[in-house]
Write a protein that holds these residues in place. Structure first.
Motif, PDB file in Angstrom:
ATOM      1  N   GLN A  54       0.820  -1.204   0.000  1.00  0.00           N
ATOM      2  CA  GLN A  54       0.000   0.000   0.000  1.00  0.00           C
ATOM      3  C   GLN A  54       0.858   1.259   0.000  1.00  0.00           C
ATOM      4  O   GLN A  54       1.671   1.487   0.902  1.00  0.00           O
ATOM      5  CB  GLN A  54      -0.903   0.035   1.240  1.00  0.00           C
ATOM      6  CG  GLN A  54      -1.857   1.226   1.177  1.00  0.00           C
ATOM      7  CD  GLN A  54      -2.563   1.486   2.480  1.00  0.00           C
ATOM      8  OE1 GLN A  54      -2.036   1.256   3.549  1.00  0.00           O
ATOM      9  NE2 GLN A  54      -3.766   2.019   2.382  1.00  0.00           N
ATOM     10  N   LYS A  74      -1.615   0.795   6.199  1.00  0.00           N
ATOM     11  CA  LYS A  74      -0.948   1.705   7.137  1.00  0.00           C
ATOM     12  C   LYS A  74      -2.025   2.326   8.016  1.00  0.00           C
ATOM     13  O   LYS A  74      -2.905   3.035   7.524  1.00  0.00           O
ATOM     14  CB  LYS A  74      -0.182   2.784   6.356  1.00  0.00           C
ATOM     15  CG  LYS A  74       1.214   2.303   5.993  1.00  0.00           C
ATOM     16  CD  LYS A  74       1.892   3.212   5.021  1.00  0.00           C
ATOM     17  CE  LYS A  74       1.478   2.834   3.626  1.00  0.00           C
ATOM     18  NZ  LYS A  74       2.372   3.344   2.574  1.00  0.00           N
ATOM     19  N   ALA A 108       4.685   2.336   8.058  1.00  0.00           N
ATOM     20  CA  ALA A 108       5.055   3.519   7.273  1.00  0.00           C
ATOM     21  C   ALA A 108       6.502   3.969   7.443  1.00  0.00           C
ATOM     22  O   ALA A 108       7.065   3.920   8.535  1.00  0.00           O
ATOM     23  CB  ALA A 108       4.134   4.693   7.558  1.00  0.00           C
ATOM     24  N   HIS A 151       8.679   7.255  15.187  1.00  0.00           N
ATOM     25  CA  HIS A 151       8.649   5.807  14.912  1.00  0.00           C
ATOM     26  C   HIS A 151       7.867   4.998  15.966  1.00  0.00           C
ATOM     27  O   HIS A 151       6.897   4.302  15.652  1.00  0.00           O
ATOM     28  CB  HIS A 151      10.096   5.309  14.820  1.00  0.00           C
ATOM     29  CG  HIS A 151      10.246   3.861  14.490  1.00  0.00           C
ATOM     30  ND1 HIS A 151      10.235   2.881  15.456  1.00  0.00           N
ATOM     31  CD2 HIS A 151      10.407   3.213  13.306  1.00  0.00           C
ATOM     32  CE1 HIS A 151      10.391   1.695  14.869  1.00  0.00           C
ATOM     33  NE2 HIS A 151      10.502   1.872  13.565  1.00  0.00           N
ATOM     34  N   TYR A 168       4.038   3.043  16.144  1.00  0.00           N
ATOM     35  CA  TYR A 168       3.750   1.672  16.573  1.00  0.00           C
ATOM     36  C   TYR A 168       2.711   1.635  17.693  1.00  0.00           C
ATOM     37  O   TYR A 168       1.882   0.723  17.737  1.00  0.00           O
ATOM     38  CB  TYR A 168       5.030   0.930  16.974  1.00  0.00           C
ATOM     39  CG  TYR A 168       5.629   0.238  15.770  1.00  0.00           C
ATOM     40  CD1 TYR A 168       5.068  -0.939  15.295  1.00  0.00           C
ATOM     41  CD2 TYR A 168       6.699   0.770  15.078  1.00  0.00           C
ATOM     42  CE1 TYR A 168       5.571  -1.576  14.169  1.00  0.00           C
ATOM     43  CE2 TYR A 168       7.218   0.148  13.950  1.00  0.00           C
ATOM     44  CZ  TYR A 168       6.646  -1.026  13.507  1.00  0.00           C
ATOM     45  OH  TYR A 168       7.128  -1.649  12.395  1.00  0.00           O
ATOM     46  N   SER A 182      11.680  -3.579  13.697  1.00  0.00           N
ATOM     47  CA  SER A 182      12.158  -2.903  14.906  1.00  0.00           C
ATOM     48  C   SER A 182      11.623  -3.591  16.164  1.00  0.00           C
ATOM     49  O   SER A 182      10.742  -4.454  16.088  1.00  0.00           O
ATOM     50  CB  SER A 182      11.664  -1.459  14.885  1.00  0.00           C
ATOM     51  OG  SER A 182      10.255  -1.460  14.737  1.00  0.00           O
ATOM     52  N   VAL A 187      13.939   0.373  10.738  1.00  0.00           N
ATOM     53  CA  VAL A 187      14.992  -0.644  10.746  1.00  0.00           C
ATOM     54  C   VAL A 187      15.145  -1.286   9.372  1.00  0.00           C
ATOM     55  O   VAL A 187      16.252  -1.651   8.967  1.00  0.00           O
ATOM     56  CB  VAL A 187      14.692  -1.714  11.832  1.00  0.00           C
ATOM     57  CG1 VAL A 187      15.690  -2.854  11.780  1.00  0.00           C
ATOM     58  CG2 VAL A 187      14.719  -1.059  13.207  1.00  0.00           C
TER      59      VAL A 187
HETATM   60  C1  FMN Z   1       6.913  -7.799   3.754  1.00  0.00           C
HETATM   61  C2  FMN Z   1       6.845  -6.321   3.994  1.00  0.00           C
HETATM   62  C3  FMN Z   1       5.923  -5.569   3.301  1.00  0.00           C
HETATM   63  C4  FMN Z   1       5.841  -4.191   3.455  1.00  0.00           C
HETATM   64  N1  FMN Z   1       4.914  -3.487   2.760  1.00  0.00           N
HETATM   65  C5  FMN Z   1       4.833  -2.151   2.912  1.00  0.00           C
HETATM   66  C6  FMN Z   1       3.834  -1.386   2.263  1.00  0.00           C
HETATM   67  O1  FMN Z   1       2.979  -1.939   1.586  1.00  0.00           O
HETATM   68  N2  FMN Z   1       3.824  -0.049   2.427  1.00  0.00           N
HETATM   69  C7  FMN Z   1       4.724   0.586   3.224  1.00  0.00           C
HETATM   70  O2  FMN Z   1       4.679   1.806   3.320  1.00  0.00           O
HETATM   71  N3  FMN Z   1       5.673  -0.107   3.872  1.00  0.00           N
HETATM   72  C8  FMN Z   1       5.734  -1.456   3.749  1.00  0.00           C
HETATM   73  N4  FMN Z   1       6.671  -2.167   4.441  1.00  0.00           N
HETATM   74  C9  FMN Z   1       7.663  -1.450   5.223  1.00  0.00           C
HETATM   75  C10 FMN Z   1       7.189  -1.115   6.579  1.00  0.00           C
HETATM   76  O3  FMN Z   1       6.396   0.042   6.487  1.00  0.00           O
HETATM   77  C11 FMN Z   1       8.383  -0.825   7.431  1.00  0.00           C
HETATM   78  O4  FMN Z   1       9.061  -2.011   7.649  1.00  0.00           O
HETATM   79  C12 FMN Z   1       7.864  -0.144   8.652  1.00  0.00           C
HETATM   80  O5  FMN Z   1       8.128   1.183   8.548  1.00  0.00           O
HETATM   81  C13 FMN Z   1       8.332  -0.714   9.870  1.00  0.00           C
HETATM   82  O6  FMN Z   1       9.551  -0.206  10.263  1.00  0.00           O
HETATM   83  P1  FMN Z   1      10.535  -1.001  11.150  1.00  0.00           P
HETATM   84  O7  FMN Z   1      11.252  -1.928  10.241  1.00  0.00           O
HETATM   85  O8  FMN Z   1      11.369   0.039  11.785  1.00  0.00           O
HETATM   86  O9  FMN Z   1       9.720  -1.766  12.174  1.00  0.00           O
HETATM   87  C14 FMN Z   1       6.741  -3.551   4.335  1.00  0.00           C
HETATM   88  C15 FMN Z   1       7.665  -4.324   5.062  1.00  0.00           C
HETATM   89  C16 FMN Z   1       7.715  -5.688   4.914  1.00  0.00           C
HETATM   90  C17 FMN Z   1       8.698  -6.485   5.708  1.00  0.00           C
END
Ligand code: FMN
Length: 360
Positions: A54, A90, A121, A137, A141, A192, A280
């Motif tokens: 998305q 999101k 996001a 961040h 969450y 994260s 992350v």
């Molecule tokens: C399999 C997968 C699919 C994702 N799909 C989307 C998405 O559709 N749109 C988006 O904005 N972020 C997507 N993300 C990224 C997440 O938004 C991102 O990992 C999130 O910001 C969480 O951050 P963090 O890694 O710090 O926990 C995706 C991440 C993963 C692992």
């Protein structure tokens, strides 16, 4: 750890090419017509799942086309008959009762094949310029956790009363609920510390960004060791595949994609500037040269058909059930994977393996 059958999925092409935007072999195309044809073909080739990411504006370049995830998913649900449809969400973009209602409707249209993927996001302008604001961040969450606690109960058909920091829902109940199971499945994508806690508390499946075996092992060990109620957590991995007859041919094809991807450097610079530095996912992806999103080729699904099949089995031995795959050019390589790698994985599963994960 409980072992589930291996499932293969494909990322829908919501913003076109996954590795490099400027590829003569894959002209940019994020249209619904292309995605419809792609996902119908994936279904007929034996893929089990598709992930519809998305984004309201294209995260690479806002002037490029972007497929709308929820309306497209409803249409895909009506067109397909077997493949699972996972649609990202999101939390800041939809009120939880509206989103739960939409999810239950797509569950009905699909005949019980629908799932949400909660993501929190990273692309600041998408929310900020809409006037929604881009919270810090961990605050995102905290919002996502409260949001999902409401959605999860509504999906299960509960009558929900919830008075929290962000939502005040009184005696809300949605009908129909799923006619096929207790509720649609909940995936969570994010790496994260708060993402891990969120998935342990409320998710059914954790989607991990593509990365080497040892890193995936530590992530699974961490999250599967946490207390939770209900069924054990399941795991998915995102990965970009470059598979050829020989390792040398695959490495050459990977090099070619790296060169093409380098042409997108100016766009990548904008994307980096737009990204929350605390995410992350981006730190994980900065660790090694790779193509593809969400870890891409860092998962090491690059090499001969045999090597890629072995590597998939090595991840499966760690607990990965669903492999959410990317390719480029997408259609051609998706067919190749179905013809060359899927049968090798199945054949190896039928006979005892020599040494999983032996390749570096
Ligand atoms: C399999 C997968 C699919 C994702 N799909 C989307 C998405 O559709 N749109 C988006 O904005 N972020 C997507 N993300 C990224 C997440 O938004 C991102 O990992 C999130 O910001 C969480 O951050 P963090 O890694 O710090 O926990 C995706 C991440 C993963 C692992």
């Amino acid at each position: 750890m409980l072992s589930h059958a291996i499932r293969f999925g494909i990322w829908a092409l919501v913003h076109g090419n996954r590795a490099a935007l400027q590829d003569p072999d894959e002209p940019y195309d994020a249209s619904f017509a292309r995605n419809r044809a792609l996902i119908l073909e994936a279904e007929s080739l034996g893929y089990d799942s598709t992930l519809v990411a998305q984004h309201t504006i294209n995260p690479h370049d806002e002037r490029l086309d972007q497929l709308e995830a929820w309306t497209a998913s409803a249409a895909l649900a009506a067109l397909t008959s077997r493949i699972e449809i996972i649609t990202a969400i999101k939390p800041y973009l939809y009120h939880p009762v509206v989103l739960a209602k939409m999810a239950l409707q797509i569950e009905e249209i699909s005949g019980g094949r629908f799932a949400i993927n909660l993501v929190n996001a990273w692309n600041r302008p998408e929310l900020e310029r809409a006037g929604i604001g881009f919270a810090e961040h961990d605050e995102r969450y905290a919002y996502g956790e409260e949001w999902l606690s409401v959605v999860r109960r509504l999906l299960a058909g509960e009558r929900v009363t919830h008075a929290g920091r962000h939502f005040n829902v009184q005696e809300y109940e949605l009908r129909p609920t799923s006619r096929f199971r207790a509720r649609p499945r909940i995936y969570v994508g994010g790496e994260s510390a708060p993402a891990r806690q969120l998935v342990a508390d409320q998710g059914d499946v954790w989607f991990i960004n593509g990365q080497p075996l040892d890193d995936v092992k530590s992530l699974i060990d961490d999250v599967s060791g946490r207390p939770r109620s209900g069924a054990p957590l399941r795991f998915g991995l995102s990965a970009f595949v470059v598979a050829r007859e020989t390792d040398a041919e695959a490495e050459e094809a990977h090099r070619h994609l790296l060169e093409l991807a380098a042409k997108d450097a100016p766009l990548k610079a904008i994307q980096t500037a737009n990204t929350d530095p605390k995410v992350v996912m981006m730190q994980t992806m900065a660790k090694s040269p790779r193509v593809g999103t969400n870890g891409g080729t860092a998962a090491g699904l690059v090499g001969s058909y045999d090597r890629v099949a072995e590597r998939i089995l090595a991840f499966h031995a760690l607990g990965i059930e669903t492999f959410m795959l990317q390719f480029q050019p997408f259609e051609r390589e998706m067919r190749r994977f179905a013809a060359e790698v899927m049968p090798r994985v199945r054949a190896r599963q039928a006979t005892p393996r020599r040494k999983a994960g032996g390749h570096g």
